[in-house]
Scaffold this active site. Structure first.
Site, PDB file in Angstrom:
ATOM      1  N   HIS A 237      -8.511   8.294   2.132  1.00 55.35           N
ATOM      2  CA  HIS A 237      -7.875   9.607   2.031  1.00 55.35           C
ATOM      3  C   HIS A 237      -8.930  10.669   1.757  1.00 55.35           C
ATOM      4  O   HIS A 237      -9.899  10.447   1.036  1.00 55.35           O
ATOM      5  CB  HIS A 237      -6.794   9.639   0.946  1.00 55.35           C
ATOM      6  CG  HIS A 237      -7.228   9.081  -0.374  1.00 55.35           C
ATOM      7  ND1 HIS A 237      -7.289   7.720  -0.614  1.00 55.35           N
ATOM      8  CD2 HIS A 237      -7.635   9.684  -1.519  1.00 55.35           C
ATOM      9  CE1 HIS A 237      -7.717   7.518  -1.848  1.00 55.35           C
ATOM     10  NE2 HIS A 237      -7.935   8.700  -2.417  1.00 55.35           N
TER      11      HIS A 237
ATOM     12  N   ASN B 255     -13.460   9.687  -2.190  1.00 53.18           N
ATOM     13  CA  ASN B 255     -13.969   8.778  -3.210  1.00 53.18           C
ATOM     14  C   ASN B 255     -14.066   7.378  -2.611  1.00 53.18           C
ATOM     15  O   ASN B 255     -13.169   6.956  -1.875  1.00 53.18           O
ATOM     16  CB  ASN B 255     -13.033   8.770  -4.423  1.00 53.18           C
ATOM     17  CG  ASN B 255     -13.000  10.122  -5.122  1.00 53.18           C
ATOM     18  OD1 ASN B 255     -14.024  10.803  -5.191  1.00 53.18           O
ATOM     19  ND2 ASN B 255     -11.837  10.515  -5.615  1.00 53.18           N
TER      20      ASN B 255
ATOM     21  N   CYS C 248       0.394   3.545   2.986  1.00 57.44           N
ATOM     22  CA  CYS C 248       1.013   3.020   4.221  1.00 57.44           C
ATOM     23  C   CYS C 248       2.506   3.335   4.221  1.00 57.44           C
ATOM     24  O   CYS C 248       3.076   3.671   5.262  1.00 57.44           O
ATOM     25  CB  CYS C 248       0.806   1.515   4.335  1.00 57.44           C
ATOM     26  SG  CYS C 248      -0.823   1.039   4.940  1.00 57.44           S
TER      27      CYS C 248
ATOM     28  N   GLY D 129     -14.739   6.506  -7.970  1.00 54.33           N
ATOM     29  CA  GLY D 129     -13.468   6.890  -8.586  1.00 54.33           C
ATOM     30  C   GLY D 129     -12.259   6.663  -7.690  1.00 54.33           C
ATOM     31  O   GLY D 129     -11.199   7.249  -7.923  1.00 54.33           O
TER      32      GLY D 129
ATOM     33  N   CYS E  40       0.858  -1.184   0.000  1.00 54.88           N
ATOM     34  CA  CYS E  40       0.000   0.000   0.000  1.00 54.88           C
ATOM     35  C   CYS E  40       0.894   1.234   0.000  1.00 54.88           C
ATOM     36  O   CYS E  40       1.650   1.469   0.942  1.00 54.88           O
ATOM     37  CB  CYS E  40      -0.931   0.013   1.215  1.00 54.88           C
ATOM     38  SG  CYS E  40      -1.821   1.590   1.370  1.00 54.88           S
TER      39      CYS E  40
ATOM     40  N   HIS F 108      -3.955   1.549   8.193  1.00 55.30           N
ATOM     41  CA  HIS F 108      -4.551   1.176   6.908  1.00 55.30           C
ATOM     42  C   HIS F 108      -6.049   0.935   7.075  1.00 55.30           C
ATOM     43  O   HIS F 108      -6.472   0.018   7.772  1.00 55.30           O
ATOM     44  CB  HIS F 108      -3.881  -0.081   6.356  1.00 55.30           C
ATOM     45  CG  HIS F 108      -4.354  -0.425   4.979  1.00 55.30           C
ATOM     46  ND1 HIS F 108      -3.937   0.260   3.854  1.00 55.30           N
ATOM     47  CD2 HIS F 108      -5.243  -1.348   4.544  1.00 55.30           C
ATOM     48  CE1 HIS F 108      -4.536  -0.237   2.791  1.00 55.30           C
ATOM     49  NE2 HIS F 108      -5.332  -1.228   3.185  1.00 55.30           N
TER      50      HIS F 108
ATOM     51  N   ASP G 278      -0.829  15.937  -3.425  1.00 47.71           N
ATOM     52  CA  ASP G 278      -1.173  14.946  -4.447  1.00 47.71           C
ATOM     53  C   ASP G 278      -0.173  15.065  -5.599  1.00 47.71           C
ATOM     54  O   ASP G 278       0.179  16.161  -6.004  1.00 47.71           O
ATOM     55  CB  ASP G 278      -2.601  15.197  -4.952  1.00 47.71           C
ATOM     56  CG  ASP G 278      -3.138  14.020  -5.730  1.00 47.71           C
ATOM     57  OD1 ASP G 278      -4.133  13.415  -5.272  1.00 47.71           O
ATOM     58  OD2 ASP G 278      -2.574  13.684  -6.800  1.00 47.71           O
TER      59      ASP G 278
HETATM   60  P1  AMP Z   1      -8.510   8.489  -5.465  1.00 50.02           P
HETATM   61  O1  AMP Z   1      -8.746   8.453  -6.931  1.00 50.02           O
HETATM   62  O2  AMP Z   1      -9.561   9.203  -4.689  1.00 50.02           O
HETATM   63  O3  AMP Z   1      -8.211   7.117  -4.907  1.00 50.02           O
HETATM   64  O4  AMP Z   1      -7.221   9.367  -5.260  1.00 50.02           O
HETATM   65  C1  AMP Z   1      -5.925   8.867  -5.230  1.00 50.02           C
HETATM   66  C2  AMP Z   1      -5.018  10.048  -5.383  1.00 50.02           C
HETATM   67  O5  AMP Z   1      -3.737   9.663  -4.953  1.00 50.02           O
HETATM   68  C3  AMP Z   1      -4.888  10.556  -6.812  1.00 50.02           C
HETATM   69  O6  AMP Z   1      -5.274  11.928  -6.841  1.00 50.02           O
HETATM   70  C4  AMP Z   1      -3.401  10.370  -7.121  1.00 50.02           C
HETATM   71  O7  AMP Z   1      -2.899  11.413  -7.916  1.00 50.02           O
HETATM   72  C5  AMP Z   1      -2.798  10.353  -5.729  1.00 50.02           C
HETATM   73  N1  AMP Z   1      -1.548   9.629  -5.561  1.00 50.02           N
HETATM   74  C6  AMP Z   1      -1.285   8.356  -5.919  1.00 50.02           C
HETATM   75  N2  AMP Z   1      -0.032   8.004  -5.538  1.00 50.02           N
HETATM   76  C7  AMP Z   1       0.479   9.084  -4.912  1.00 50.02           C
HETATM   77  C8  AMP Z   1       1.743   9.365  -4.304  1.00 50.02           C
HETATM   78  N3  AMP Z   1       2.720   8.462  -4.262  1.00 50.02           N
HETATM   79  N4  AMP Z   1       1.926  10.581  -3.758  1.00 50.02           N
HETATM   80  C9  AMP Z   1       0.956  11.528  -3.814  1.00 50.02           C
HETATM   81  N5  AMP Z   1      -0.247  11.319  -4.366  1.00 50.02           N
HETATM   82  C10 AMP Z   1      -0.486  10.120  -4.923  1.00 50.02           C
END
Ligand code: AMP
Length: 113
Positions: A99, A86, A8, A92, A5, A47, A31
């Site tokens: 988060h 989400n 995590c 989505g 994860c 988690h 992000d």
């Molecule tokens: P969701 O679609 O609501 O699950 O959002 C996941 C978010 O995590 C997306 O906006 C991605 O751009 C962001 N994301 C994924 N991996 C990372 C990372 N390593 N660091 C920062 N943001 C991330």
């Protein structure tokens, strides 16, 4: 901690990020694909897959306090911001570690697409 994860690994600092807000139970960081001038993710350090698995009352209350504290730390309070959770496929969700998105710095359209 759940193996494989990404959030995590961020929460446990195996992957370093700039913490924009942090307390005992939550951490906020930028992000990597920002959808607004300010786009921050706030995650619990433990988690939890989705909002539907969030059941600990301390974490439930703490999450809202942490959203408020993060918004203050980012100076989003006066102009306003959007917070989004989400949940699973139709919501989505792509990362299955709970988060809160905090989006700000521009006007947010409603309804979302
Ligand atoms: P969701 O679609 O609501 O699950 O959002 C996941 C978010 O995590 C997306 O906006 C991605 O751009 C962001 N994301 C994924 N991996 C990372 C990372 N390593 N660091 C920062 N943001 C991330």
């Amino acid at each position: 901690m759940s193996e494989n994860c990404i959030f995590c690994k961020i929460a446990s600092k195996q992957i370093p990020v700039e913490a924009l807000y942090e307390d005992d139970n939550f951490i906020a960081f930028r992000d990597l694909a920002p959808q607004a001038p300010v786009h921050v993710l706030l995650i619990p350090k433990v988690h939890i897959e989705t909002i539907m698995e969030l059941s600990d009352p301390e974490l439930m209350a703490g999450s809202i306090k942490a959203v408020q504290a993060t918004a203050k730390a980012l100076n989003l309070v006066e102009e306003g911001f959007r917070t989004v959770i989400n949940c699973r496929e139709n919501g989505g969700q792509t990362v299955y570690h709970l988060h809160f998105h905090l989006l700000g710095g521009r006007f947010m359209q409603w309804p979302p697409g």
